[in-house]
Motif scaffolding. Structure first.
Motif, short mmCIF file in Angstrom:
data_model
loop_
_atom_site.label_atom_id
_atom_site.label_comp_id
_atom_site.label_asym_id
_atom_site.label_seq_id
_atom_site.Cartn_x
_atom_site.Cartn_y
_atom_site.Cartn_z
N ILE A 26 0.84 -1.20 0.00
CA ILE A 26 0.00 0.00 0.00
C ILE A 26 0.88 1.26 0.00
CG2 ILE A 26 -1.78 1.28 1.28
CD1 ILE A 26 -2.76 -1.54 2.30
N GLY A 27 1.96 1.23 0.78
CA GLY A 27 2.89 2.37 0.81
C GLY A 27 3.50 2.63 -0.56
N ARG A 28 3.92 1.56 -1.18
CA ARG A 28 4.56 1.66 -2.51
C ARG A 28 3.55 2.15 -3.55
NH1 ARG A 28 9.86 1.74 -4.60
NH2 ARG A 28 9.31 2.09 -6.75
N TYR A 155 -1.29 12.66 6.83
CA TYR A 155 -2.45 11.84 6.46
C TYR A 155 -2.30 10.48 7.16
CZ TYR A 155 -2.19 15.13 2.53
OH TYR A 155 -2.09 16.26 1.75
N LYS A 156 -3.43 9.88 7.49
CA LYS A 156 -3.38 8.55 8.12
C LYS A 156 -4.24 7.58 7.31
CE LYS A 156 -3.12 10.61 12.65
NZ LYS A 156 -4.04 11.13 13.64
N MET A 157 -3.67 6.45 6.98
CA MET A 157 -4.43 5.44 6.23
C MET A 157 -4.31 4.11 6.96
SD MET A 157 -3.05 6.43 2.45
CE MET A 157 -4.16 5.40 1.54
N GLY A 158 -5.44 3.60 7.42
CA GLY A 158 -5.43 2.32 8.12
C GLY A 158 -6.40 1.36 7.46
N ILE A 177 -8.95 -0.15 -0.98
CA ILE A 177 -7.60 0.38 -0.77
C ILE A 177 -7.23 1.31 -1.93
CG2 ILE A 177 -5.14 -0.23 -0.69
CD1 ILE A 177 -6.01 -2.86 0.77
N ASP A 178 -7.48 0.82 -3.13
CA ASP A 178 -7.15 1.57 -4.33
C ASP A 178 -7.84 2.94 -4.34
OD1 ASP A 178 -5.79 1.10 -7.03
OD2 ASP A 178 -7.70 2.04 -7.54
N ARG A 179 -9.10 2.95 -3.96
CA ARG A 179 -9.86 4.20 -3.95
C ARG A 179 -9.26 5.20 -2.95
NH1 ARG A 179 -15.39 2.15 -2.97
NH2 ARG A 179 -15.55 0.99 -4.88
N GLU A 182 -5.90 6.53 -4.17
CA GLU A 182 -6.09 7.53 -5.22
C GLU A 182 -6.49 8.88 -4.62
OE1 GLU A 182 -5.28 7.11 -8.32
OE2 GLU A 182 -5.94 9.13 -8.87
N LYS A 183 -7.37 8.83 -3.63
CA LYS A 183 -7.86 10.06 -3.00
C LYS A 183 -6.71 10.80 -2.29
CE LYS A 183 -10.98 11.43 0.66
NZ LYS A 183 -11.63 10.88 1.82
N VAL A 184 -5.96 10.06 -1.50
CA VAL A 184 -4.87 10.69 -0.74
C VAL A 184 -3.76 11.18 -1.69
CG1 VAL A 184 -3.10 10.32 1.04
CG2 VAL A 184 -5.42 9.46 1.39
N ALA A 185 -3.47 10.39 -2.73
CA ALA A 185 -2.44 10.80 -3.70
C ALA A 185 -2.82 12.14 -4.33
CB ALA A 185 -2.26 9.74 -4.78
N GLY A 186 -4.10 12.31 -4.63
CA GLY A 186 -4.58 13.56 -5.23
C GLY A 186 -4.41 14.72 -4.26
N GLN A 187 -4.73 14.49 -2.99
CA GLN A 187 -4.59 15.56 -1.98
C GLN A 187 -3.12 15.96 -1.84
OE1 GLN A 187 -6.42 13.57 1.36
NE2 GLN A 187 -8.43 14.41 0.95
N ILE A 188 -2.25 14.96 -1.83
CA ILE A 188 -0.81 15.24 -1.69
C ILE A 188 -0.32 16.07 -2.87
CG2 ILE A 188 1.49 14.17 -1.69
CD1 ILE A 188 0.13 11.81 -0.13
N ARG A 189 -0.70 15.68 -4.06
CA ARG A 189 -0.26 16.41 -5.26
C ARG A 189 -0.78 17.85 -5.23
NH1 ARG A 189 -1.12 11.49 -8.23
NH2 ARG A 189 -3.21 12.23 -8.69
N ARG A 190 -2.01 18.02 -4.79
CA ARG A 190 -2.58 19.38 -4.74
C ARG A 190 -1.84 20.28 -3.75
NH1 ARG A 190 -7.28 16.73 -5.55
NH2 ARG A 190 -7.95 16.68 -3.39
N HIS A 191 -1.41 19.69 -2.65
CA HIS A 191 -0.74 20.50 -1.61
C HIS A 191 0.75 20.73 -1.87
CE1 HIS A 191 -4.32 19.58 0.95
NE2 HIS A 191 -4.11 20.84 1.25
N TYR A 192 1.31 19.96 -2.79
CA TYR A 192 2.76 20.04 -3.05
C TYR A 192 3.18 21.47 -3.38
CZ TYR A 192 7.21 19.23 -5.50
OH TYR A 192 8.51 19.30 -5.92
N GLY A 193 4.19 21.94 -2.67
CA GLY A 193 4.71 23.30 -2.91
C GLY A 193 3.96 24.36 -2.15
N ASN A 194 2.91 23.95 -1.41
CA ASN A 194 2.11 24.94 -0.72
C ASN A 194 1.68 24.41 0.66
OD1 ASN A 194 0.67 27.28 -0.30
ND2 ASN A 194 -1.20 26.45 -1.24
#
Ligand SMILES: Cc1cc2nc3c(=O)[nH]c(=O)nc-3n(C[C@H](O)[C@H](O)[C@H](O)COP(=O)(O)O)c2cc1C
Length: 239
Positions: A26-28, A155-158, A177-179, A182-194
């Motif tokens: 899941i981490g990978r 972020y916490k994912m359990g 898990i996949d869903r 995907e959701k957390v990856a999107g949030q991380i990308r949106r916050h990157y640099g800010n």
């Protein structure tokens, strides 16, 4: 962290286990979904020395730790990362012993001592899996350290995977898990640099600033806060 020229995130994954089970996968998956330069570590393979409780890291400096050199590959990746991913299977309701041991070695980096300036603009994710329960307390074990290192967005994912390895995870659970990934990856990308610290981090920072300025009971901490300019006008999250 400020975006680099290639707009590629540096991602450091620290796995609290040596094996590639559900937690690792899941981490990978998350790191690949976010995209960037991924560096991964496995504990205890990449760091296995136990904290001996000498307190030299607090009282003298991190370099005085008996295990300073052994930690450096992980520490360098951690400090250079835009995104830190800590993973651990749930072992008796908590993070694995190798993960806890690694975190123990970073006590001197806590906000109440000598946090690294670059932490205040990073994002991090805690990932845990259990057969049934214990993800909340396991993620808290890891999130407590991330928060007190100064990391601003956590972020916490359990996941209760109802399995003892990745092969045993059903398709239905994998879809969930996949869903979430995907959701957390999107949030991380949106916050990157800010990324900026929230109220709780700022409150701790200013409380500790007062302690270091007025009472300071640990000489290396007082020296550090003064040298960083934090007892004056400099703030670790501002350029
Ligand atoms: C020593 C040990 C302790 C465990 N403790 C718990 C527990 O407290 N709660 C739980 O639901 N599962 C527990 N499990 C099961 C694992 O957390 C679960 O199978 C997890 O998904 C394994 O992740 P992995 O595939 O990354 O190894 C334990 C497993 C081991 C080996």
């Amino acid at each position: 962290m400020i975006k680099n020229e290639e707009n590629e995130m540096n991602i450091a994954i620290i796995n609290g286990q040596n094996h590639k089970g559900s937690t690792y996968h899941i981490g990978r998956m998350l790191a690949e979904r976010v995209g960037g330069n991924i560096t991964e570590f496995f504990l205890p393979r990449d760091f296995s020395d136990y904290c001996v409780g000498c307190s030299q890291c607090f009282e003298v400096g991190a370099e005085s730790c008996l295990h300073y050199e052994a930690q450096q590959p992980i520490i360098k990746a951690l400090d250079a990362a835009d995104l830190i991913i800590l993973t651990s299977p749930v072992y008796v309701y908590h993070a694995s012993a190798p993960m806890k041991n690694f975190l123990d070695h970073q006590g001197h980096r806590w906000l109440v001592h000598r946090p690294k300036a670059e932490m205040f603009t990073k994002q991090a994710v805690c990932i845990s899996t259990a057969a049934g329960a214990g993800m909340k307390s396991t993620n808290k074990d890891m999130a407590d350290s991330l928060f007190f290192w100064g990391v601003s967005k956590i972020y916490k994912m359990g996941f209760a995977v109802r399995a003892i390895n990745w092969k045993g995870v059903t398709d239905k659970t994998r879809v969930k898990i996949d869903r979430q990934v995907e959701k957390v990856a999107g949030q991380i990308r949106r916050h990157y640099g800010n990324v900026k610290p929230g109220l709780k981090t700022r409150a701790w920072f200013y409380a500790m600033r007062m302690v270091q300025s007025k009472f300071g009971w640990c000489a290396p901490d007082v020296k550090y806060w003064n040298e960083m300019g934090w007892t004056k006008k400099v703030r670790p999250w501002k350029k």
